[in-house]
Design an enzyme around this catalytic site. Structure first.
Site, PDB file in Angstrom:
ATOM      1  CB  SER A  82      -0.879  -0.007   1.256  1.00 50.67           C
ATOM      2  OG  SER A  82      -1.398   1.271   1.519  1.00 50.67           O
ATOM      3  CD  GLU A 126      -2.270   5.382   4.366  1.00 48.92           C
ATOM      4  OE1 GLU A 126      -2.041   5.582   5.561  1.00 48.92           O
ATOM      5  OE2 GLU A 126      -2.568   6.283   3.569  1.00 48.92           O
ATOM      6  CE1 TYR A 151      -4.229  -1.562   5.631  1.00 49.59           C
ATOM      7  CE2 TYR A 151      -3.044   0.399   4.893  1.00 49.59           C
ATOM      8  CZ  TYR A 151      -3.724  -0.766   4.608  1.00 49.59           C
ATOM      9  OH  TYR A 151      -3.889  -1.140   3.299  1.00 49.59           O
TER      10      TYR A 151
HETATM   11  P1  GDR Z   1      -6.761   5.880   3.223  1.00 53.76           P
HETATM   12  O1  GDR Z   1      -8.291   5.967   2.738  1.00 53.76           O
HETATM   13  O2  GDR Z   1      -6.615   6.098   4.673  1.00 53.76           O
HETATM   14  O3  GDR Z   1      -5.972   6.763   2.316  1.00 53.76           O
HETATM   15  O4  GDR Z   1      -6.415   4.352   2.920  1.00 53.76           O
HETATM   16  P2  GDR Z   1      -9.565   6.699   3.377  1.00 53.76           P
HETATM   17  O5  GDR Z   1     -10.547   6.818   2.256  1.00 53.76           O
HETATM   18  O6  GDR Z   1     -10.025   6.024   4.625  1.00 53.76           O
HETATM   19  O7  GDR Z   1      -8.995   8.149   3.790  1.00 53.76           O
HETATM   20  C1  GDR Z   1      -8.473   9.049   2.827  1.00 53.76           C
HETATM   21  C2  GDR Z   1      -8.272  10.404   3.458  1.00 53.76           C
HETATM   22  O8  GDR Z   1      -9.544  10.973   3.754  1.00 53.76           O
HETATM   23  C3  GDR Z   1      -9.483  11.570   5.052  1.00 53.76           C
HETATM   24  N1  GDR Z   1     -10.845  11.624   5.631  1.00 53.76           N
HETATM   25  C4  GDR Z   1     -11.613  10.588   5.943  1.00 53.76           C
HETATM   26  N2  GDR Z   1     -11.420   9.255   5.794  1.00 53.76           N
HETATM   27  C5  GDR Z   1     -12.425   8.431   6.191  1.00 53.76           C
HETATM   28  N3  GDR Z   1     -12.280   7.088   6.024  1.00 53.76           N
HETATM   29  N4  GDR Z   1     -13.600   8.904   6.739  1.00 53.76           N
HETATM   30  C6  GDR Z   1     -13.835  10.225   6.919  1.00 53.76           C
HETATM   31  O9  GDR Z   1     -14.871  10.638   7.403  1.00 53.76           O
HETATM   32  C7  GDR Z   1     -12.783  11.124   6.480  1.00 53.76           C
HETATM   33  N5  GDR Z   1     -12.676  12.476   6.476  1.00 53.76           N
HETATM   34  C8  GDR Z   1     -11.492  12.786   5.960  1.00 53.76           C
HETATM   35  C9  GDR Z   1      -8.550  10.655   5.823  1.00 53.76           C
HETATM   36  O10 GDR Z   1      -8.068  11.307   6.996  1.00 53.76           O
HETATM   37  C10 GDR Z   1      -7.483  10.392   4.774  1.00 53.76           C
HETATM   38  O11 GDR Z   1      -6.544  11.426   4.769  1.00 53.76           O
HETATM   39  C11 GDR Z   1      -6.984   3.637   1.823  1.00 53.76           C
HETATM   40  C12 GDR Z   1      -7.324   2.235   2.329  1.00 53.76           C
HETATM   41  O12 GDR Z   1      -8.045   1.555   1.313  1.00 53.76           O
HETATM   42  C13 GDR Z   1      -6.061   1.453   2.630  1.00 53.76           C
HETATM   43  O13 GDR Z   1      -6.425   0.111   2.939  1.00 53.76           O
HETATM   44  C14 GDR Z   1      -5.170   1.471   1.391  1.00 53.76           C
HETATM   45  O14 GDR Z   1      -3.979   0.768   1.641  1.00 53.76           O
HETATM   46  C15 GDR Z   1      -4.867   2.901   0.990  1.00 53.76           C
HETATM   47  O15 GDR Z   1      -6.080   3.592   0.738  1.00 53.76           O
HETATM   48  C16 GDR Z   1      -4.026   2.956  -0.286  1.00 53.76           C
END
Ligand code: GDR
Length: 327
Positions: free
Chosen positions: A127, A129, A151
């Site tokens: 990933s 990440e 993670y």
């Molecule tokens: P990520 O995906 O952490 O990059 O990992 P996610 O969509 O959860 O978050 C992306 C960004 O959005 C911000 N964010 C929020 N995120 C979530 N989930 N919910 C919210 O309400 C929200 N508001 C803002 C987060 O802080 C972050 O910066 C995904 C996953 O699929 C991993 O498993 C994978 O490895 C990576 O993508 C590549």
């Protein structure tokens, strides 16, 4: 007529977004597709053309037996505790499933190969990440890691175990370092899907607010359907290797909100509220991938643009919301 033997693929995490797209791709290519599901997985029934088996990355006790029974040519390890924010609440579980789970597969494959003399190729869902607090931009296969979550740390462990089994035992083992990839099948806890689902439901009066965390982070978002093609191509190479898979474009959460709410003529700032529950103790601020190696060696490129992706997701969620209204 020459007899052709059907290739056999085994996919962990088959009930997830990538499991769906990869299994469709492989069925289309004539593979016999098997999938691993944990005992408490949300039911995906018995989709046509798929053979499902129970098993869990936190256990691994039956992996050897499954390999002996299925005799796969290719194993794709897509299963994980994959939610970054949740990994702060469940760090040990995440390390076990997302990290040690990879090792459970590698060791089971090594032993299966000794028992049977067969070659099994292994794909590890690594990933972006792992880059975390990025050391260079854009990130490629040479960029050092600095994970920012339990993670991310677990993924780094799985990444290095995959390389160690390749170097120590000659396993055909690849890491796909995939940047964020989305689709209408994306889980509703991830930010893109949370946004497209909420925009459609707000438009139809089913919801009036959308609570989000950090709106300033930037991600390199691609379409999951394009990304599973890169996984398969890695497994068809003469030599195993590691590849970054990304679009090379980065966008903020705000831009994704714009692209989505605009479809309905809505101003997202009227509906979005910030909720500290969705903030992370440490954030990955910006990710942007350089997939030139995948382009050059695999002949892979992303086909769906950022706008097309947002559009595809919002249309699918509009249909779902319309069904909710007519129920
Ligand atoms: P990520 O995906 O952490 O990059 O990992 P996610 O969509 O959860 O978050 C992306 C960004 O959005 C911000 N964010 C929020 N995120 C979530 N989930 N919910 C919210 O309400 C929200 N508001 C803002 C987060 O802080 C972050 O910066 C995904 C996953 O699929 C991993 O498993 C994978 O490895 C990576 O993508 C590549």
């Amino acid at each position: 007529m020459a007899e052709t033997t059907q290739r056999v693929a085994f996919i962990t995490g088959i009930s997830g977004q990538d499991g769906y797209y990869l299994s469709q791709l492989l069925i289309g290519k004539g593979y016999d597709v098997h999938g691993l599901i944990p005992c408490n997985a949300p039911g995906i029934g018995e989709p046509p053309g798929l053979n499902l088996h129970y098993g869990d990355l936190a256990d691994g006790g039956n992996f050897g037996l499954l390999l002996d029974k299925i005799n796969p040519d290719e194993v794709y390890n897509l299963a994980a505790q994959s939610h970054v924010r949740l990994s702060f609440d469940l760090p040990i579980y995440t390390a076990d499933v997302t990290g040690v789970g990879v090792l459970r597969w590698l060791e089971a494959i090594r032993q299966h190969q000794i028992r049977t003399g067969r070659t099994v190729k292994f794909y590890q869902a690594s990933s972006s990440e792992m880059f975390g607090k990025v050391k260079a931009s854009p990130q490629n296969e040479e960029t050092p890691f600095h994970p920012r979550s339990p993670y991310g740390c677990a993924k780094v462990f799985g990444y290095w175990q995959t390389i160690n089994y390749r170097e120590s035992y000659g396993l055909f083992a690849c890491n796909g370092i995939l940047f964020n990839h989305e689709s209408p099948k994306r889980g509703e806890g991830f930010v893109t899907r949370k946004i497209t689902r909420a925009a459609a439901r707000i438009k139809l009066g089913l919801q009036d607010k959308l609570s989000l965390g950090n709106l300033d982070s930037q991600r390199d978002w691609g379409f999951a359907g394009d990304y599973v093609e890169a996984m398969w191509r890695m497994m068809q190479q003469a030599q195993p290797d590691d590849y970054v898979v990304a679009t090379g474009e980065t966008h903020t959460i705000r831009e994704f909100l714009d692209a989505t709410f605009q479809r309905f003529g809505l101003d997202w700032s009227q509906y979005v509220e910030q909720d500290p529950r969705f903030l992370r103790p440490a954030e990955v601020d910006v990710l942007c991938g350089d997939a030139s190696k995948a382009r050059r060696v695999l002949g892979w490129e992303p086909k769906v643009s950022f706008r097309e992706l947002a559009q595809m997701m919002v249309e699918a969620d509009l249909e779902l919301a319309q069904r909710e209204v007519s129920r």
